[in-house]
Each structure stands twice: as structure tokens, then as C-alpha cells.
Design a protein around this motif. Sequence first.
Motif, PDB file in Angstrom:
ATOM      1  N   MET A 148      76.345  -7.512  53.927  1.00  0.00           N
ATOM      2  CA  MET A 148      76.004  -6.424  54.842  1.00  0.00           C
ATOM      3  C   MET A 148      77.108  -6.226  55.880  1.00  0.00           C
ATOM      4  SD  MET A 148      72.729  -5.976  57.390  1.00  0.00           S
ATOM      5  CE  MET A 148      71.540  -5.518  56.123  1.00  0.00           C
ATOM      6  N   PRO A 149      77.559  -4.977  56.100  1.00  0.00           N
ATOM      7  CA  PRO A 149      78.581  -4.710  57.116  1.00  0.00           C
ATOM      8  C   PRO A 149      78.067  -4.980  58.527  1.00  0.00           C
ATOM      9  CG  PRO A 149      78.335  -2.860  55.581  1.00  0.00           C
ATOM     10  CD  PRO A 149      77.172  -3.776  55.347  1.00  0.00           C
ATOM     11  N   ARG A 150      78.966  -5.421  59.374  1.00  0.00           N
ATOM     12  CA  ARG A 150      78.604  -5.670  60.771  1.00  0.00           C
ATOM     13  C   ARG A 150      78.182  -4.392  61.487  1.00  0.00           C
ATOM     14  NH1 ARG A 150      80.468 -10.567  63.056  1.00  0.00           N
ATOM     15  NH2 ARG A 150      81.582 -11.894  61.556  1.00  0.00           N
ATOM     16  N   SER A 151      78.603  -3.250  60.969  1.00  0.00           N
ATOM     17  CA  SER A 151      78.295  -1.972  61.614  1.00  0.00           C
ATOM     18  C   SER A 151      76.837  -1.545  61.430  1.00  0.00           C
ATOM     19  CB  SER A 151      79.211  -0.874  61.057  1.00  0.00           C
ATOM     20  OG  SER A 151      79.062  -0.756  59.643  1.00  0.00           O
ATOM     21  N   ARG A 152      76.124  -2.185  60.526  1.00  0.00           N
ATOM     22  CA  ARG A 152      74.728  -1.807  60.321  1.00  0.00           C
ATOM     23  C   ARG A 152      73.910  -2.144  61.562  1.00  0.00           C
ATOM     24  NH1 ARG A 152      72.611  -1.568  54.815  1.00  0.00           N
ATOM     25  NH2 ARG A 152      70.601  -2.052  55.764  1.00  0.00           N
TER      26      ARG A 152
END
Length: 267
Positions: free
Chosen positions: A78-82
Amino acid sequence: MNATPLKTLFLAWQDYQSRLWFPVGRLTFDGEVYTFVYIKGAKQAQQECGFEPLMSFPEWNRVYRSTELFAFFANRVMPRSRPDYQSYLSRFNLSTQNLDLMEFLGRTEGERQTDNFKVFPSPQPDNNGQYHLFFVAHGLRYLPECSVRRMEQLEVGEPLWLAHEFHNRHDTKALTLNTEDHHILGYCPRYLVANVFDILMRDPKLVEVKVAKVNLPPSPLKSRLLCEMTYSGFEGYMPFAQEQYQPLMEEDKAIGLATSVGDRSYD
């Protein structure tokens, strides 16, 4: 010399029609290079259910290497931007500090909504010769409401008992997770059963399961119960030593180094 312990993950594939799971690949990381190979379970999956090589890894007998995590696996992080990134890590007792990608994949199973693959870890023994694994309980959607309510009352560290479902028509080695007061709280993942079943048959006291975390609603039911398994092997024991987990191509025969990881997306 690179002193980083070798970390190993296996890739499992499920046939949509039969619902059978097969281990099909092995990903390792030595601290510098990621290596992917197909394992003999992939050929079994091909013979029984028509499994074919992945677009990312199109050749059965090639050893794939990269200095970056392959896109097939990177897309499962999962991207940190989520916006739900922090809460997602919390469900699996993961921290943003020094987050290890291999640990992330092994803990979360690298699951995506868009395909039928899962990732699971091969454990390494600690200094006392014990193995430790975290996993989420499976099969929770089949539980009665009373079991779901009991799950929400669990405390961290509470012991869970494994019970063998001899007459399970879908899996004769199925292991249920049970409380001391006899509530069934789901199943031990099939990929772990292959690793600990022989140990349980020799001496059940060698395997211990405890509650690591309970994720209350609105967390998804499938990640409701995080467990920690600790077990000791027997003389000559090696995790996932069965034939289906052995590589189709030995790594020392590899040539070339892949460096492209491709585009990333996460569902």
C-alpha cells in the motif's frame, strides 16, 4: 560480506473453479538483491488446473533478479499516500518506522482485490531455535454471530487452540482456531498447515498460537483477528521442505540482472 539474513516469501495461487491453492513461486531478499523463481508447486498447478507463467515472469526455468522489488510484488504494498495507510499498518501490528517490504508482504498476504494470489513468509529460527509467524485468521465470513462477538472480547496474548477437522471435505488437514471456552474463531491459513501439520502430529505442545491483535469494526472482517504462532521444530526440520516448495531452477545457474520494476498501482 552481506550479513543481512536471507528473507523468504512464497507466492500462492488459487484456482477459481476448484478453489484449490498451490504454492507457485519463491521470492527472496538478501539485503541487496531480490530473487524470484518458480517452484515445483507451479507445475502441479499447471497439470491440475491450467496455471500458466505470469506476464511479469514469463519463463518457468529462469531465475529473475532485481535490485528493486519486482512490480508484481511492489503493487501489493500500500502506498504511503493512501489516507488509510496508518490504520492499515496498525491492523497488522506494523510500524512506519523502518518498514520492511518483505515483512509487509508476508504479514498482509500481499492480497489484492483484482487477482487470486497471496504471499506468505517462510520463517527463520531465533537464537533459541524457535520459529515465529504472524497471520490473520481465515474463513471468518462462515462464522456464526456468537463467534464474531466472542472474537471482539479477546485480549492480546490470549491462547488459541488448534483443532484438526478430519472430516472437512474441502481440506482434510484443516485446522480451526478455538478459544478455551470452545468458540471456533476461524481457520489457520492453509499455507501454514503444510508447514506445521507434521509437527502437530508429532507433539502438539511444540506449537503455540496467541492473539496478537483484534481489529474491531469498522475494520474489515477478513482482518479482524491477527494471530502469532510460535513453534519448535524437530531434528532435521526445515520450513517448507516439501517437494512442491523446491525451485524449478537453482539460483546458482542464474544469468543476468533485471532492474526494471514497472508501473505501480494498488487496489
